[in-house]
Structure formats: C-alpha cells, structure tokens
Design an enzyme around this catalytic site. Structure first.
Site, short mmCIF file in Angstrom:
data_model
loop_
_atom_site.label_atom_id
_atom_site.label_comp_id
_atom_site.label_asym_id
_atom_site.label_seq_id
_atom_site.Cartn_x
_atom_site.Cartn_y
_atom_site.Cartn_z
N ASP A 18 -58.66 -57.83 -9.52
CA ASP A 18 -57.25 -58.22 -9.39
C ASP A 18 -56.46 -57.02 -8.90
O ASP A 18 -56.84 -55.86 -9.16
CB ASP A 18 -56.71 -58.72 -10.72
CG ASP A 18 -55.28 -59.24 -10.61
OD1 ASP A 18 -54.99 -60.01 -9.67
OD2 ASP A 18 -54.43 -58.86 -11.44
N GLU A 20 -52.26 -55.49 -8.39
CA GLU A 20 -50.81 -55.61 -8.51
C GLU A 20 -50.20 -54.85 -7.34
O GLU A 20 -50.77 -53.84 -6.90
CB GLU A 20 -50.30 -55.07 -9.84
CG GLU A 20 -50.84 -55.78 -11.07
CD GLU A 20 -50.49 -57.25 -11.17
OE1 GLU A 20 -49.54 -57.68 -10.47
OE2 GLU A 20 -51.16 -57.97 -11.92
N GLU A 63 -37.64 -56.92 -8.19
CA GLU A 63 -38.22 -58.26 -8.37
C GLU A 63 -39.72 -58.19 -8.63
O GLU A 63 -40.29 -59.00 -9.37
CB GLU A 63 -37.93 -59.15 -7.16
CG GLU A 63 -38.40 -58.62 -5.82
CD GLU A 63 -37.31 -57.83 -5.10
OE1 GLU A 63 -37.36 -57.77 -3.86
OE2 GLU A 63 -36.44 -57.25 -5.80
N HIS A 68 -44.80 -57.71 -12.84
CA HIS A 68 -45.90 -56.95 -13.45
C HIS A 68 -45.46 -55.87 -14.43
O HIS A 68 -46.30 -55.26 -15.09
CB HIS A 68 -46.81 -56.32 -12.38
CG HIS A 68 -46.09 -55.61 -11.28
ND1 HIS A 68 -45.25 -54.54 -11.50
CD2 HIS A 68 -46.12 -55.80 -9.93
CE1 HIS A 68 -44.78 -54.11 -10.35
NE2 HIS A 68 -45.30 -54.85 -9.37
N HIS A 161 -47.90 -59.10 -15.82
CA HIS A 161 -49.14 -59.15 -15.03
C HIS A 161 -49.78 -57.77 -14.98
O HIS A 161 -49.43 -56.94 -14.16
CB HIS A 161 -48.84 -59.63 -13.60
CG HIS A 161 -48.50 -61.08 -13.52
ND1 HIS A 161 -49.33 -62.01 -12.95
CD2 HIS A 161 -47.42 -61.76 -13.95
CE1 HIS A 161 -48.78 -63.21 -13.03
NE2 HIS A 161 -47.62 -63.07 -13.63
N ASP A 166 -55.50 -59.20 -16.70
CA ASP A 166 -55.68 -60.42 -15.91
C ASP A 166 -57.16 -60.63 -15.57
O ASP A 166 -57.65 -61.77 -15.56
CB ASP A 166 -54.85 -60.35 -14.63
CG ASP A 166 -53.37 -60.60 -14.88
OD1 ASP A 166 -53.00 -60.81 -16.05
OD2 ASP A 166 -52.59 -60.59 -13.92
#
Length: 235
Positions: A18, A20, A63, A68, A161, A166
């Site tokens: 994963d 970010e 944003e 995260h 997140h 995750d």
C-alpha cells in the site's frame, strides 16, 4: 489460484502493499510519502514486512493530511524515494503484487521508479483486491473499511490511512476474498514461515471394499422385509 492441490512444502510467495501520497494524480506532481509491504506465503502473512516514510520533496496538502493523518513535518528529513527504491524492489522480488485499487498504487510507484531510473512494475504481476471484491459483491461498497466490516475484521486501530496498518487489514480481507481460512483441507503451518500442510494427490488409489458384518447383513434383511416391493430386489 488454480484450485489444484498444493504440494506439501510448496511456498507460493506474493507481496501485498500500500502507498500513501500527497494527492491523487502522479501526473500532476503528486508523490509517494509512505510505502508498506507484507510478505505472504501461500496467501498467509509470514510477519516479514517493508515500511518506509519518504520525503516527497514537496508540500502535503491539507486535504491529503485529513485522509492519512500525515503532514510535511512527519516526513521532513526522511529518505527520498530513490534511496529506498532498490530495497523495495528487492522485497517485491518477482512475486505477485497485491493492492486494493492496485492501478492507483502501481501508477504512483511507476512514476517514482521512473524518476529513480528503474523499470515500471509489470502489470501481469498485479492482483487488485478491489476488482476481486467487485466481482464477489457487485453493486455493494467495497472500500477497505466496508470489506473489513463485512468480514468482521477489527477496525478499531484505523483512525487514519496508515500504509502498514492498511496492509495488515488488507491481508485479512484478501484471505476472505480468496476462500477464507480454508486452504486445501488444512491450514496447519509448522511455523510462521513453514509450509502449509494440505492434501496431496499421489495417484490412483486401490478401492477398499466395504465388508458388512453378519449382524449388519441380518439387520438389513430384516429391514427389507418391512419395505413394500423394494425396487433393489426386483429382477
């Protein structure tokens, strides 16, 4: 998965990962700020993982931080992607690569690997758990959160997140999407890295005839006397 029996001792390796990022589009200058990956053997986590926070060489918009939970201060002084790229590729090896909404993560890593002068990830290695979920649950919410709730996976630690968290959640979701805790006929692993013990087909078998006892034959004959015109005794 082929559905064929897995030989005892066989280890099928895959890597679930994963990322970010600072935003949604690497073509507009968004960068990776975190990458995490878990090793799976025969589709179950081994405990081996890769994790890195990365300086994106740009700001992290508010944003994105709301999603995260990371700000520019959290990645200040962290290595650039190029400094961890070779280690990440080594962890990936030549294994299948699993991600939720995989085209998104593949796209970002392709851009980062390209900046580092490294090749893009082959698409034939991609397994997209979002696509798997949409096939199994068409028309239903299939975000990671939704799937965890559907499979009764604990989400209490997931307030934002985080890539490594995750991955760990997605590993549990992936097990459920690909057949739950049943692999072959058994999931008894000898240790965290040990082979999974499953049924192995060893060739044709010699039939073993069932030999009823005298008492069983007598009981069966008595039962037939109570059945009106039993078809299996008619000639």
């Amino acid at each position: 998965m082929t559905g064929l029996p897995v030989p005892i001792g066989y280890e099928a390796r895959s890597v679930l990962f994963d990322t970010e990022t600072t935003g949604l589009d690497p073509l507009n200058g968004d960068r990776v700020i975190e990458v995490a990956a878990l090793e799976l053997i025969n589709e179950l986590p081994t405990g081996r993982h890769f994790h890195a926070l990365i300086d994106p060489e740009r700001d992290i918009p508010a944003e994105a931080s709301r999603v995260h939970g990371m700000t520019s201060a959290d990645v200040a002084g962290k290595p650039l992607f190029a400094a961890v790229a070779v280690e990440l590729l080594a962890f990936f090896g030549d294994s299948k690569l699993i991600a939720h909404n995989a085209p998104f993560d593949f796209g970002f890593l392709d851009m980062e690997f390209g900046r580092a002068g490294l090749p893009r990830l082959p698409r034939e290695r991609m397994i997209d758990t979002l696509a798997l979920a949409k096939t199994r649950f068409p028309g239903m919410p299939n975000s990671l959160d939704a799937l965890c709730r559907r499979f009764a996976i604990d989400l209490s630690a997931r307030t934002t997140h985080n890539a490594l968290l995750d991955c760990r959640l997605l590993a549990e979701v992936y097990v459920e999407l690909t057949g739950g805790r049943q692999r072959g006929l058994s999931l008894a692993a000898q240790d965290a890295r040990g082979p999974v013990t499953v049924y192995v087909h060893t060739g044709p078998r010699t039939p073993l005839p069932i030999q009823p006892t005298e008492a069983e034959l007598a009981a069966h004959a008595a039962f037939l006397k109570r059945v009106k015109e039993p078809v299996w005794l008619m000639e």
